[in-house]
Design an enzyme around this catalytic site. Structure first.
Site, short mmCIF file in Angstrom:
data_model
loop_
_atom_site.label_atom_id
_atom_site.label_comp_id
_atom_site.label_asym_id
_atom_site.label_seq_id
_atom_site.Cartn_x
_atom_site.Cartn_y
_atom_site.Cartn_z
N GLY A 202 0.84 -1.20 0.00
CA GLY A 202 0.00 0.00 0.00
C GLY A 202 0.87 1.23 0.00
O GLY A 202 1.38 1.65 -1.03
N GLY A 339 -5.03 -12.64 1.44
CA GLY A 339 -5.47 -12.20 0.13
C GLY A 339 -5.16 -10.74 -0.08
O GLY A 339 -4.52 -10.09 0.76
N ARG A 482 13.35 11.14 13.01
CA ARG A 482 14.21 9.96 13.14
C ARG A 482 15.37 10.01 12.15
O ARG A 482 16.50 9.66 12.48
CB ARG A 482 13.40 8.68 12.94
CG ARG A 482 14.26 7.42 13.12
CD ARG A 482 13.45 6.16 12.94
NE ARG A 482 12.89 6.08 11.60
CZ ARG A 482 12.05 5.12 11.21
NH1 ARG A 482 11.66 4.21 12.08
NH2 ARG A 482 11.58 5.09 9.98
N TYR A 545 1.56 5.42 23.30
CA TYR A 545 2.71 5.44 22.40
C TYR A 545 3.96 5.71 23.23
O TYR A 545 3.99 6.64 24.04
CB TYR A 545 2.57 6.59 21.40
CG TYR A 545 2.25 6.19 19.99
CD1 TYR A 545 3.26 5.83 19.10
CD2 TYR A 545 0.94 6.19 19.53
CE1 TYR A 545 2.97 5.49 17.79
CE2 TYR A 545 0.64 5.87 18.22
CZ TYR A 545 1.66 5.51 17.36
OH TYR A 545 1.37 5.18 16.07
#
Length: 620
Positions: A202, A339, A482, A545
């Protein structure tokens, strides 16, 4: 009238036959009402003009757009290049000093990174497969750099390998871009027939290692890039649903729906790059889930191509009782192993009349957690509410532009109150929650009053709205930090979990202590970055987080050391009742905890039920 049942022939009188047919079709088709429903439905369907997506160059060895990165200006101060964000090309005069003091980095250091590779492994080619799929794609590429870019996600370990080694152990053999559902069906069936591996792709933002190719895989590996399937096929204005192809990127989806007056409301941190299909495959969560829901709350139906054919649920209804939910129990969270998702029918909402930003400052983190708990209990949470701990608050303030001081989060009056200690705040313990309210004007006003009154109950002070907005959108900018850290020899990562409210504060404290302890035991130089925020609130718990990082100069094997610390932190999370992931998924990165997460019987049941589902779908 004749009917054969289990090999036996039954004869019915004609009147009986008519009655059976009428009874069978009565719930589906009444001639006049059916015609009326068809006409009404057609009048509520909106066709969207799907213009070609903008193809923007992305980094091959780091996060985001190629033209966007943190750089030093002529004064030696840091700024974000490009023009994509409100904070681009603005000097950040406090940030360098904060990094040098808090993290111990030398901002004059600029570690050399690997050049763009010019040679790549020879691809494995399955000729029978390639011949079978001719004409069933928009594009196909064997180019090395494209294969490399499709062979990794964005864990710290993967990016370290790219930046300093210039490659990863195994990359896909080919990248294929299907253009429609039929293309995907042909590609998947041919791969199944000829023994070819498919990894759906994606946005490439995975932080679970899911996109990494097995090093010992000798079969041809296809990276199936879904970006060409990016259309909003229709919008149903009456039922507030939309059918959308899986390859659409989050920002494009938001823009196309907004042009028609609607929103999905799903905004993960990666929405500039991640796709609808990726959200579904990983069971994603968005920043505004309090109003719009997580992805499982938004998806009504999914079309997924499997090795046995196309899997799709029945009617697009809000709920149905027909055995295990094929969408929620099988497809959502399947992470591409079952799939390829090609499209989905999702819930949409009209664009909100009002969007307002805000912030609440708290004297300490524990008070903030208690406030979020009561807001969740009373079910009055704004679209987004995120609480940062004191260290992350200081970090965010270091990113403020210009001459704003630490107390710029407040208005002038509150600055004076704080400076004179009227509220008794310790600036080293100060933390804040950023807020986003969405809805109609009256509802938002009522919600604001209630939320701020609850905040006041726990010692909170309403802070400046502009800073609330800046804090919300800093999410997109922080992702580039980062890569800046790597330049200075500092590696960092985030990971998340979900946990009951009873353990939220304790887990935050204990996991941060555990990371510091691990760093000390492993001889990590300097002071590690260890911070957290509560990003999602539920009736029964929260999502947390964590961010951690350290200087890796002198560390023998930085990647292995980093992984060991992260694993010890995850073990501590699980010991305190946390999950292996709230929304990032399992992938290869967290597979070791999967059995403990769902139990051995659960894994067997999942595998068995999946086989049964696909068997029934292929044979009934």
């Amino acid at each position: 009238y004749q009917r054969r049942v289990r090999g036996r022939l039954f004869l019915y009188p004609m009147e009986t036959a008519k009655r059976r047919i009428q009874n069978t079709l009565s719930h589906i088709l009444d001639s006049e009402s059916h015609k009326r429903n068809v006409i009404d439905r057609a009048s509520t369907l909106i066709k969207i003009k799907n213009e070609p997506r903008e193809r923007v160059p992305l980094k091959w060895n780091g996060w985001g757009f190629k033209d966007t990165e943190f750089r030093k200006n002529e004064n030696g101060q840091l700024y974000l290049s490009g023009s994509r964000y409100e904070f681009c090309d603005v000097e950040l005069p406090h940030f360098r000093a904060w990094m040098e003091e808090a993290l111990g980095v030398d901002a004059d250091v600029n570690l050399p990174e690997a050049s763009v590779p010019t040679s790549f492994p020879t691809p494995i080619e399955n000729r029978d497969f390639l011949k079978a799929i001719e004409g069933s794609y928009v594009a196909i590429s064997f180019e090395g750099i494209e294969r490399l870019s499709h062979g990794h996600g964005h864990t710290c370990q993967e990016i370290y390998d790219l930046r300093f080694n210039g490659t990863i152990p195994r990359i896909p053999d080919v990248v294929i871009y299907p253009g429609n559902h039929g293309h995907v069906e042909q590609i998947v069936s041919s791969a199944n027939k000829y023994g070819v591996v498919i990894i759906p792709y994606g946005g490439g933002t995975s932080v679970s290692g899911a996109l990494l190719c097995p090093e010992n895989e000798n079969r041809m590996i296809v990276s199936l890039d879904m970006h060409e399937m990016d259309k909003v096929k229709w919008i149903d204005s009456e039922n507030l649903t939309a059918c959308i192809e899986a390859g659409i990127v989050g920002n494009d989806l938001t823009r196309k729906l907004a042009n028609a007056g609607y929103t999905l409301g799903h905004e993960p941190d990666s929405s500039e790059f991640s796709t609808l299909g990726g959200w579904i495959a990983t069971r994603a969560s968005g920043m505004k889930k309090n109003t719009y829901g997580n992805i499982e709350d938004l998806v009504i139906n999914v079309t997924m191509v499997t090795a046995l054919g196309t899997l799709i649920k029945g009617p697009n209804v809000p709920r149905m009782s027909s055995g295990p939910d094929i969408v929620n129990s099988v497809v959502i969270g399947s992470e591409g192993i079952l799939g390829v998702i090609t499209e989905a029918v999702v819930k949409i909402r009209p664009l909100p009349e009002v969007r307002k930003y805000g912030a609440i400052a708290f004297p300490n983190f524990e008070a903030g957690v208690k406030c979020l708990r009561e807001i969740a209990y009373r079910r009055c949470a704004p679209a987004s509410i995120r609480l940062v701990d004191p260290d992350q608050f200081q970090f965010g303030q270091a990113l403020r532009p210009g001459t704003e001081g630490l107390l710029s989060i407040f208005g002038e009056k509150l600055k004076k109150l704080l400076v004179t200690k009227w509220y008794g705040f310790d600036l080293n313990q100060l933390c804040a929650a950023t807020l986003v309210f969405e809805g109609n004007k009256q509802d938002v006003a009522q919600q604001e009053n209630l939320v701020y009154s609850i905040g006041k109950k726990y010692g909170g002070i309403k802070a400046d709205e502009a800073n609330g907005k800046r804090g919300y959108f800093l999410t997109y900018v922080i992702a580039y930090l980062r890569d800046l850290g790597f330049k200075f020899g500092f590696m960092a990562e985030s990971f998340e979990t979900s946990v009951p409210w009873s353990n939220t504060y304790l887990l935050c404290k204990r996991v941060k202590d555990k990371i510091r302890e691990s760093c000390k035991r492993l001889g990590i130089p300097g002071k590690p970055l260890v911070t957290c925020r509560v990003t999602q609130s539920y009736d029964a718990g929260s999502c947390i987080y964590f961010y951690f990082g350290f200087l890796f100069k002198g560390v023998k094997d930085p990647v292995a050391t980093f992984s060991a610390i992260e694993e010890e932190a995850r073990d501590e999370i699980i010991a305190l009742g946390g999950s292996i992931s709230h929304h990032h998924g399992v992938g290869k990165h967290r597979i070791k905890w999967m059995k403990g997460s769902v139990s051995p019987v659960g894994i067997q049941a999942y595998c068995y039920n999946t086989r049964v589902v696909f068997f029934l779908r292929g044979h009934l």
